[in-house]
Enzyme design. Structure first.
Site, mmCIF file in Angstrom:
data_model
loop_
_atom_site.group_PDB
_atom_site.id
_atom_site.type_symbol
_atom_site.label_atom_id
_atom_site.label_comp_id
_atom_site.label_asym_id
_atom_site.label_seq_id
_atom_site.Cartn_x
_atom_site.Cartn_y
_atom_site.Cartn_z
ATOM 1 N N LEU A 126 -14.323 49.918 17.847
ATOM 2 C CA LEU A 126 -13.636 50.345 16.627
ATOM 3 C C LEU A 126 -14.627 50.932 15.614
ATOM 4 C CD1 LEU A 126 -11.106 50.386 14.762
ATOM 5 C CD2 LEU A 126 -11.601 48.028 14.165
ATOM 6 N N THR A 127 -15.735 50.219 15.398
ATOM 7 C CA THR A 127 -16.669 50.572 14.323
ATOM 8 C C THR A 127 -17.390 51.896 14.585
ATOM 9 O OG1 THR A 127 -17.004 48.213 14.006
ATOM 10 C CG2 THR A 127 -18.603 49.661 12.979
ATOM 11 N N GLY A 132 -16.620 50.834 8.734
ATOM 12 C CA GLY A 132 -16.717 49.417 9.093
ATOM 13 C C GLY A 132 -15.398 48.722 8.770
ATOM 14 N N TRP A 157 -22.491 49.998 16.998
ATOM 15 C CA TRP A 157 -22.572 48.526 16.986
ATOM 16 C C TRP A 157 -21.555 47.923 17.958
ATOM 17 C CZ3 TRP A 157 -26.817 48.730 14.499
ATOM 18 C CH2 TRP A 157 -26.961 49.433 13.309
ATOM 19 N N ILE A 158 -21.387 48.517 19.114
ATOM 20 C CA ILE A 158 -20.373 48.040 20.053
ATOM 21 C C ILE A 158 -20.953 46.937 20.944
ATOM 22 C CG2 ILE A 158 -18.708 48.691 21.831
ATOM 23 C CD1 ILE A 158 -18.310 49.888 18.908
ATOM 24 N N ILE A 335 -35.388 21.482 7.496
ATOM 25 C CA ILE A 335 -35.790 20.174 8.035
ATOM 26 C C ILE A 335 -36.984 20.322 8.978
ATOM 27 C CG2 ILE A 335 -35.040 18.320 9.613
ATOM 28 C CD1 ILE A 335 -32.201 18.674 8.308
ATOM 29 N N GLU A 361 -16.009 40.686 12.879
ATOM 30 C CA GLU A 361 -14.598 40.309 12.825
ATOM 31 C C GLU A 361 -14.120 40.068 11.383
ATOM 32 O OE1 GLU A 361 -16.234 39.939 15.503
ATOM 33 O OE2 GLU A 361 -14.791 40.587 17.002
#
Lengths: 379, 78
Positions: A126-127, A132, A157-158, A335, A361
């Site tokens: 999609l992107t 975006g 960015w798939i 920590i 997402e």
């Protein structure tokens, strides 16, 4: 209203199986996947053997036929071991479920058995470089010709873009966002690996290039114009659910590593865990992981019941879990001190992986807008 | 059919609290509809009435009012 979800005996058995697989196969390979920026083919073979690539599909098509709470547990456990493996299940499932929900009988029979047994890998495209969150503005185009649909544009960015066999890809058709199934061997299709990402580095991102890419007319999924409103939103609902569950697993990993370190590491002649400020971080981590798990379980239960509220509850779970895991990972590094900043300890990877979950997402900010607007509209 | 209408009304009233929805009101024209609502409506109809909303059913006319939804459910059930 929050429902109490008690796991069945079968669900508890699945949980044990997923945990054992993660401990024996997934977690030991995670550092290597992070370092080499790929998931080893042998590891994907093991996922196939277990049937996990068909975890979200019904048995009718060769899937595992799991209920949604169990699918959530699988994603939690895989997310505890390796965020990249979890990301494979997310995008693969998004493509598979889109075909299951909106595909024709022919499309379901053509694609789903292969996606269920893992002989085919699916991905969600999609992107784009310029698009975006504003998904309706995708610039890739699809034009129907005598030869089929001709696609032009780029996707960026798939996830699993380097290895997918079929992409659920969104393009403007007749000026409306529309979903298509694009096989990776289509003429005019090419892909370029994207490397050097901050986290979830084994997710084998790619940039896709479509240059007069021709696909058969029957690879239109659903109808022209329902690509976003029905196909993508449905997929993203599953995507958000699995990402949220993966965050719970990653948070659990942060907690387990922190407990172990705080018990073994000694300063001033006593374990770190004797320090009340360390105890505070451990307590917050444990409580927040549990809270996120309950939200995921609740969303999964509603999904199983096909309750329309499951959509907003999934947004809520993803919003909380992705924020939670960033705090958990940050505290886990704190920590561990200097050791936590070194790749000798997994918490360094956890912190990089955690951040990605606040972006994919739907960003945290998109969640904040949508959850608030939904409440306001009903007031 | 009245029972089906009541169930549909009860669901829609969750989204249209600011308006007293009449059976023939065009719910798209009232301006509260977004893609999230569309997805929730499809889920609701499939769950409540045991029907499957197919691609060919995704015509706004099928969902434009309480009456239209009732007729759509009746057609699918037959």
């Amino acid at each position: 209203m929050m429902t109490t979800v008690e796991l069945t005996k079968r669900q508890l058995q699945w949980k044990d199986e997923f945990k054992a697989f993660t401990d024996e196969v997934v977690a030991p390979s995670a550092a290597e996947s992070d370092k080499t920026e790929r998931i080893a083919p042998s590891l994907i073979e093991k996922l196939k053997e277990k049937g996990y690539l068909g975890s979200m599909l019904p048995k009718e098509y060769g899937g595992m036929g799991l209920d949604w709470v169990t699918v959530g547990m699988l994603n939690e456990e895989l997310g505890r071991g390796c965020s990249s493996i979890r990301s494979l299940l997310t995008v693969h499932g998004m493509a598979a479920l889109a075909i299951l929900r909106w595909g024709s009988d022919e499309q379901r029979h053509q694609w789903l058995p292969g996606l269920a047994d893992g002989s085919l890998v699916g991905a969600f495209a999609l992107t784009e470089r310029e698009v975006g969150s504003d998904a309706k503005s995708v610039q890739t185009t699809a034009v129907l010709t005598e030869d089929g649909y001709v696609l032009n544009g780029r996707k960026k960015w798939i996830t699993m873009g380097q290895i997918a066999d079929v992409y659920l890809l969104f393009a403007q058709c007749e000026g409306k966002p529309t979903a298509f199934l694009v096989p990776s061997d289509s003429p005019g299709f090419s892909r370029t690996p994207i490397t050097g990402m901050m986290g979830v580095r084994g997710s084998m991102l790619a940039e896709l290039r479509l240059e007069d890419c021709v696909i058969p007319q029957q690879n239109l999924l659903g109808l022209v114009g329902i690509g976003l409103s029905h196909v993508a939103l449905n997929c993203l609902d599953y995507g958000r659910y699995t990402v949220a569950c993966g965050c719970v697993g990653l948070g659990q990993a942060c907690l387990e590593q922190s407990l172990q370190y705080a018990s073994q590491r000694k300063q001033f002649g006593a374990p770190l865990g004797d320090n009340q400020l360390i105890q505070k971080m451990l307590t917050e981590m444990a409580v927040n992981v549990k809270a996120a798990r309950l939200l995921c379980c609740h969303a999964g239960h509603l999904r199983e019941m096909m309750d329309p509220d499951s959509i907003m509850e999934t947004w809520t779970a993803k919003y909380f879990a992705s924020g939670m895991v960033n705090k958990a990972a940050s505290d886990a590094v704190q920590i561990h001190g200097a050791n936590g900043c070194s790749s000798d300890y997994p918490v360094e990877r956890y912190m990089r992986d955690a951040k990605i979950n606040e972006i994919i997402e739907g960003t945290t900010q998109m969640h904040e807008m949508l959850i608030a607007r939904n409440m306001l509209s009903a007031t | 059919m009245n029972e089906a209408k009541d169930r549909i009304k009860a669901f829609l009233n969750r989204f249209f609290r600011k308006a007293e929805l009449q059976d023939h009101d065009d719910i798209f024209a009232l301006g509260y509809v977004n893609s999230l609502f569309a997805m929730q409506l499809v889920m609701f109809l499939e769950k409540e009435f045991g029907v499957r909303v197919d691609n060919k059913d995704l015509d706004m006319k099928n969902f434009s009012s309480i009456n239209a939804i009732c007729e759509f459910i009746e057609r699918k059930a037959s």
